[in-house]
Design a protein around this motif. Structure first.
Motif, PDB file in Angstrom:
ATOM      1  N   ARG A   5      11.675   0.688  -6.442  1.00 29.50           N
ATOM      2  CA  ARG A   5      12.106   2.067  -6.740  1.00 29.50           C
ATOM      3  C   ARG A   5      10.893   2.987  -6.832  1.00 29.50           C
ATOM      4  NH1 ARG A   5      13.622   5.145 -11.554  1.00 29.50           N
ATOM      5  NH2 ARG A   5      14.985   6.855 -10.860  1.00 29.50           N
ATOM      6  N   ILE A   6       9.815   2.481  -7.445  1.00 31.32           N
ATOM      7  CA  ILE A   6       8.591   3.294  -7.524  1.00 31.32           C
ATOM      8  C   ILE A   6       8.099   3.624  -6.124  1.00 31.32           C
ATOM      9  CG2 ILE A   6       6.162   3.280  -8.195  1.00 31.32           C
ATOM     10  CD1 ILE A   6       6.913   1.648 -10.634  1.00 31.32           C
ATOM     11  N   GLU A  16       7.908  14.014 -10.514  1.00 36.90           N
ATOM     12  CA  GLU A  16       8.353  13.832 -11.897  1.00 36.90           C
ATOM     13  C   GLU A  16       8.800  12.394 -12.147  1.00 36.90           C
ATOM     14  OE1 GLU A  16      11.638  15.663 -15.067  1.00 36.90           O
ATOM     15  OE2 GLU A  16      11.273  16.660 -13.133  1.00 36.90           O
ATOM     16  N   ALA A  17       9.595  11.849 -11.233  1.00 40.11           N
ATOM     17  CA  ALA A  17      10.107  10.488 -11.412  1.00 40.11           C
ATOM     18  C   ALA A  17       8.993   9.452 -11.301  1.00 40.11           C
ATOM     19  CB  ALA A  17      11.208  10.204 -10.384  1.00 40.11           C
ATOM     20  N   VAL A  18       8.057   9.657 -10.366  1.00 43.15           N
ATOM     21  CA  VAL A  18       6.939   8.720 -10.219  1.00 43.15           C
ATOM     22  C   VAL A  18       6.096   8.694 -11.486  1.00 43.15           C
ATOM     23  CG1 VAL A  18       4.761   8.273  -9.017  1.00 43.15           C
ATOM     24  CG2 VAL A  18       6.801   8.871  -7.698  1.00 43.15           C
ATOM     25  N   MET A  19       5.770   9.872 -12.004  1.00 41.57           N
ATOM     26  CA  MET A  19       4.953   9.948 -13.207  1.00 41.57           C
ATOM     27  C   MET A  19       5.658   9.294 -14.399  1.00 41.57           C
ATOM     28  SD  MET A  19       2.159  11.302 -12.215  1.00 41.57           S
ATOM     29  CE  MET A  19       2.387  10.675 -10.546  1.00 41.57           C
ATOM     30  N   GLU A  38       0.395  -1.164  -6.223  1.00 38.35           N
ATOM     31  CA  GLU A  38       0.829  -1.680  -4.925  1.00 38.35           C
ATOM     32  C   GLU A  38       2.090  -0.964  -4.460  1.00 38.35           C
ATOM     33  OE1 GLU A  38       2.120  -5.925  -2.802  1.00 38.35           O
ATOM     34  OE2 GLU A  38       1.382  -5.904  -4.875  1.00 38.35           O
ATOM     35  N   ALA A  39       2.996  -0.702  -5.394  1.00 44.06           N
ATOM     36  CA  ALA A  39       4.232   0.008  -5.062  1.00 44.06           C
ATOM     37  C   ALA A  39       3.921   1.435  -4.596  1.00 44.06           C
ATOM     38  CB  ALA A  39       5.163   0.041  -6.276  1.00 44.06           C
ATOM     39  N   CYS A  40       2.960   2.075  -5.262  1.00 43.73           N
ATOM     40  CA  CYS A  40       2.576   3.426  -4.858  1.00 43.73           C
ATOM     41  C   CYS A  40       2.000   3.426  -3.449  1.00 43.73           C
ATOM     42  CB  CYS A  40       1.561   4.010  -5.845  1.00 43.73           C
ATOM     43  SG  CYS A  40       2.248   4.431  -7.462  1.00 43.73           S
ATOM     44  N   GLN A  41       1.206   2.405  -3.134  1.00 39.21           N
ATOM     45  CA  GLN A  41       0.641   2.309  -1.788  1.00 39.21           C
ATOM     46  C   GLN A  41       1.741   2.109  -0.749  1.00 39.21           C
ATOM     47  OE1 GLN A  41      -2.480   2.869  -0.806  1.00 39.21           O
ATOM     48  NE2 GLN A  41      -1.697   2.686   1.290  1.00 39.21           N
ATOM     49  N   LYS A  42       2.751   1.307  -1.092  1.00 37.53           N
ATOM     50  CA  LYS A  42       3.884   1.132  -0.185  1.00 37.53           C
ATOM     51  C   LYS A  42       4.604   2.465   0.015  1.00 37.53           C
ATOM     52  CE  LYS A  42       4.802  -3.764  -1.158  1.00 37.53           C
ATOM     53  NZ  LYS A  42       5.759  -4.729  -1.765  1.00 37.53           N
TER      54      LYS A  42
END
Length: 210
Positions: A5-6, A16-19, A38-42
Motif C-alpha cells: 500500500r505504501i 499526506e497518506a505516505v507521510m 524499499e516500498a517507497c522505491q517501488k
C-alpha cells in the motif's frame, strides 16, 4: 504494516497518506524502516512507468523526487546502522558536466547519509578537474557520478579518465542515472553502476568496509 500500500500511495503521489504511513513506521520503533524505504522505491518505479506511458509529466517527476526526499528524511534515523559513534566514510557525489539534473542525485545523497556516509556534494554540471581536485584535497576513496542525459556518459568517461590520469587508481567510482547500464559501466571504466539508490548505498558500504 502494508508495504504494498505504501508503494501504491507513493506511486499515486499521495503525500499526506505516505507521510502518515511512514510516521506510523517510526512511531512503532522504526524496525520496519528498511522495508518502508524499499516500498517507497517501488512507488518511484511506478511513477517512472507512468511517466513513460504519458500519464505523468515532468512536474510529477519533480514532485515525486521531493516526496522521496521527505520519506528519506523521516526514516533516516532508523535506517542508520547502530554504530553511530563510528567514523563516517567521506565520499564525493555529483552530477557530471553538461547535465543539470539533481533530483536523483539528491535522493541518493539523502540515502547515503542515512547509510552512514559523509557526502561531499559537488552539485551539478561538475567538470572532471573539479572532481579530481576534491578527491585530492579531501583524501576521497569513493566517487559517485550521476547523470540523466545521454551526453552525461561522455562526461562520466572523461571524469573517470581524469581520476586515473591523476594517479588516483585506488579511487572507486560508481555511476548512476537514466542512461547508465552494465555495458556503459564497462565501456567508460567505472567500477560499478547502480539502477537504484539502494544499490548505490550497498555498493559504497561494501567498498568502505573492504
Amino acid at each position: 504494516m502494508d508495504f504494498d500500500r505504501i508503494a501504491q500511495l507513493m506511486g499515486d503521489l499521495d503525500e499526506e497518506a505516505v507521510m502518515e504511513q511512514l510516521h506510523a513506521v517510526m512511531a512503532a520503533g522504526g524496525a520496519d524502516a528498511p522495508k518502508a524505504m524499499e516500498a517507497c522505491q517501488k512507488g518511484m518505479d511506478i511513477v517512472g512507468r507512468l511517466f513513460e506511458e504519458g500519464e505523468y509529466f515532468v512536474g510529477d517527476l519533480i514532485y515525486a523526487g521531493e516526496l522521496m526526499t521527505q520519506a528519506v528524511s523521516i526514516l533516516k534515523d532508523a535506517l542508520i546502522s547502530g554504530d553511530g559513534g563510528a567514523r563516517r566514510t567521506r565520499m564525493i557525489l555529483c552530477t557530471v558536466k553538461d547535465d543539470l539534473h539533481d533530483i536523483g542525485k539528491n535522493i541518493v545523497k539523502a540515502m547515503l547519509e542515512a547509510g552512514g556516509f559523509d557526502v561531499l556534494d559537488l552539485g551539478i554540471d561538475v567538470p572532471p578537474e573539479r572532481v579530481v581536485e576534491a578527491v585530492k584535497a579531501e583524501g576521497i576513496r569513493i566517487v559517485a557520478l550521476s547523470g540523466v542525459l545521454t551526453l552525461a556518459i561522455d562526461s562520466m568517461k572523461a571524469t573517470i579518465e581524469a581520476i586515473r590520469a591523476a594517479g588516483l587508481r585506488d579511487v572507486k567510482v560508481i555511476i548512476g542515472g537514466a542512461p547508465v547500464t552494465a555495458e556503459v559501466c564497462a565501456m567508460i571504466g567505472a567500477d560499478e553502476w547502480a539502477y537504484s539508490p539502494q544499490k548505490t548505498v550497498q555498493t559504497c558500504k561494501a567498498w568502505a568496509e573492504a
